[in-house]
Design a protein around this motif. Sequence first.
Motif, PDB file in Angstrom:
ATOM      1  N   ALA A 286       0.819  -1.231   0.000  1.00 28.32           N
ATOM      2  CA  ALA A 286       0.000   0.000   0.000  1.00 28.32           C
ATOM      3  C   ALA A 286       0.850   1.278   0.000  1.00 28.32           C
ATOM      4  CB  ALA A 286      -0.954  -0.021   1.167  1.00 28.32           C
ATOM      5  N   GLY A 287       1.982   1.285   0.724  1.00 31.68           N
ATOM      6  CA  GLY A 287       2.776   2.524   0.811  1.00 31.68           C
ATOM      7  C   GLY A 287       3.878   2.624  -0.237  1.00 31.68           C
ATOM      8  N   ASP A 288       4.009   1.600  -1.098  1.00 29.33           N
ATOM      9  CA  ASP A 288       5.123   1.590  -2.059  1.00 29.33           C
ATOM     10  C   ASP A 288       4.887   2.586  -3.193  1.00 29.33           C
ATOM     11  OD1 ASP A 288       6.101  -0.401  -0.542  1.00 29.33           O
ATOM     12  OD2 ASP A 288       5.855  -2.009  -2.017  1.00 29.33           O
ATOM     13  N   ASP A 289       5.984   2.938  -3.892  1.00 30.14           N
ATOM     14  CA  ASP A 289       5.797   3.839  -5.031  1.00 30.14           C
ATOM     15  C   ASP A 289       5.228   3.053  -6.220  1.00 30.14           C
ATOM     16  OD1 ASP A 289       7.838   2.543  -6.416  1.00 30.14           O
ATOM     17  OD2 ASP A 289       9.360   4.020  -5.901  1.00 30.14           O
ATOM     18  N   PHE A 290       4.870   3.787  -7.282  1.00 33.78           N
ATOM     19  CA  PHE A 290       4.168   3.207  -8.425  1.00 33.78           C
ATOM     20  C   PHE A 290       4.939   2.034  -9.034  1.00 33.78           C
ATOM     21  CE2 PHE A 290       3.073   3.030 -12.926  1.00 33.78           C
ATOM     22  CZ  PHE A 290       1.688   3.010 -12.879  1.00 33.78           C
ATOM     23  N   ARG A 291       6.253   2.233  -9.268  1.00 36.95           N
ATOM     24  CA  ARG A 291       7.039   1.179  -9.922  1.00 36.95           C
ATOM     25  C   ARG A 291       7.130  -0.065  -9.047  1.00 36.95           C
ATOM     26  NH1 ARG A 291      10.220   1.899 -14.966  1.00 36.95           N
ATOM     27  NH2 ARG A 291      10.812  -0.221 -14.465  1.00 36.95           N
ATOM     28  N   ALA A 292       7.261   0.130  -7.739  1.00 38.81           N
ATOM     29  CA  ALA A 292       7.373  -1.033  -6.844  1.00 38.81           C
ATOM     30  C   ALA A 292       6.046  -1.806  -6.840  1.00 38.81           C
ATOM     31  CB  ALA A 292       7.743  -0.575  -5.436  1.00 38.81           C
TER      32      ALA A 292
ATOM     33  N   GLY B 105      -6.076   3.351 -10.616  1.00 38.92           N
ATOM     34  CA  GLY B 105      -5.104   4.003 -11.495  1.00 38.92           C
ATOM     35  C   GLY B 105      -4.011   3.026 -11.915  1.00 38.92           C
ATOM     36  N   LEU B 106      -3.566   2.219 -10.964  1.00 33.28           N
ATOM     37  CA  LEU B 106      -2.539   1.213 -11.258  1.00 33.28           C
ATOM     38  C   LEU B 106      -3.120   0.134 -12.186  1.00 33.28           C
ATOM     39  CD1 LEU B 106       0.290   0.068 -10.692  1.00 33.28           C
ATOM     40  CD2 LEU B 106      -0.599  -0.879  -8.558  1.00 33.28           C
ATOM     41  N   CYS B 107      -4.345  -0.305 -11.885  1.00 30.72           N
ATOM     42  CA  CYS B 107      -5.008  -1.310 -12.757  1.00 30.72           C
ATOM     43  C   CYS B 107      -5.144  -0.758 -14.172  1.00 30.72           C
ATOM     44  CB  CYS B 107      -6.412  -1.653 -12.242  1.00 30.72           C
ATOM     45  SG  CYS B 107      -6.418  -2.605 -10.750  1.00 30.72           S
ATOM     46  N   TYR B 108      -5.513   0.506 -14.275  1.00 29.50           N
ATOM     47  CA  TYR B 108      -5.686   1.130 -15.596  1.00 29.50           C
ATOM     48  C   TYR B 108      -4.355   1.090 -16.370  1.00 29.50           C
ATOM     49  CZ  TYR B 108      -5.738   4.847 -19.048  1.00 29.50           C
ATOM     50  OH  TYR B 108      -5.586   5.559 -20.208  1.00 29.50           O
ATOM     51  N   ALA B 109      -3.274   1.511 -15.703  1.00 29.16           N
ATOM     52  CA  ALA B 109      -1.979   1.583 -16.392  1.00 29.16           C
ATOM     53  C   ALA B 109      -1.514   0.183 -16.813  1.00 29.16           C
ATOM     54  CB  ALA B 109      -0.945   2.256 -15.489  1.00 29.16           C
TER      55      ALA B 109
END
Length: 388
Positions: free
Chosen positions: A37-43, A85-89
Amino acid sequence: MSDTDTLTRILRCAPPPAEHVVDDFRERAADVAAKTAGDDFRAQWRSLAALGVLRLTGGAPDGPGPVTRGLAAIEGIGLAGIDPGLCYALTSQLFGMQHPLHTTLSRPGQDLTQSVEDGRTLLCHALTERVGGSDPLSMATRAERDRDGYVLTGAKTFVTAAPVADLAIVFARTATGRTPFALTAFLVPLDTPGVSRGETFDKTALRSAPMGELLFDGARLPATAVIGQEGSGLGIMSATTAWERALILGYALGPMRLLLDRTARWAREREHFGRRMGASHQVAGRISDMAMALHRSRVQLYTLAAALDAGTGARQLAAEAALTKISVSEDYLRMTEHATALAGVRAFLPDTDLAADPLSPLAALTYAGPNDLLRVGVARQLGLPVEN
Ligand SMILES: Cc1cc2nc3c(=O)[nH]c(=O)nc-3n(C[C@H](O)[C@H](O)[C@H](O)COP(=O)(O)OP(=O)(O)OC[C@H]3O[C@@H](n4cnc5c(N)ncnc54)[C@H](O)[C@@H]3O)c2cc1C
């Protein structure tokens, strides 16, 4: 069987092997959601890729085809509560780039398949420019022949993942005018000299998916950077956009189901006017409309995935892809409107579990081809004398 079980069965309208993949990914992604949950986008991207979300091959022998499997995996992680947002990307890369460009990405000598699938290499699709979104032939970015390669000059804007990606699929003009062969697609490493990242955009929709600009200041590209051949850019674009339109809204299936479940629960439990809120026929009608929208969306998306698995070319499915993109995006918006109405004030309080996000479904009316323009294309295929 309770009424709730019956509805669950009706909504499980994908083929059983696909439903198993949905369940499997929902279960495994739930752990990832909690741990990252707290990780950045790439992680977070890498953690989900490690589950196999971006894999094009290697499913169970008796499992669904790779396209259906990918769609089911995306639905599963959405159901697990992975950020939309992550699912979309992830969905955008899987269906808008990996599938249509798999031969380019697996070229001998520069095979990127493995690193893309396991999340080490992240792609972006750089088409839009500040002055021209819907009209690709208005693009100004140009690639000029120079000795045995090209020199790329211009800028691409509003590109998902541009601030964090490693490679971009860049569409550029290799000839003047509005001819069908004026554009060429290139695969461009973003550490190429002359390539830089410009502005990043803080969106109001799908906030966690980074969006930014790419600047090309005389970047030299080898001839091998060309995808397909010089002049085939519009053809490549029609393949990537047909794939993307067909399946990008797959990312919304998880959020749509969660929206239905929480709104139905709220309508069942909330006391109102001395009775439960769901006793109102109008409330019940809204819940039924939400279920209908989700059912319709699942049928459409899984039907297209099955057609692609059966080997039908994405470009042959362009009209169905446009209809599906329009239909699912508008169903997602309609569902959100019902959920917002039934949640009352809580829809506007971000800390309640009935908080609504109408802007992300609204954005779906624009990306992957604005619905208004897609409607024009569908009507043209029906013989109407209409042009964009
Ligand atoms: C969340 C999100 C992610 C995105 N990711 C990417 C990405 O990864 N890569 C990328 O290249 N781009 C990306 N985009 C940009 C997207 O592709 C463009 O927004 C889209 O092509 C529309 O272009 P525009 O915004 O310039 O709108 P315009 O072209 O200005 O159109 C706006 C509206 O005008 C109307 N309109 C204009 N012309 C016509 C016409 N001829 N007929 C009917 N109606 C018309 C329509 O209502 C249309 O919706 C993204 C956008 C969003 C919202």
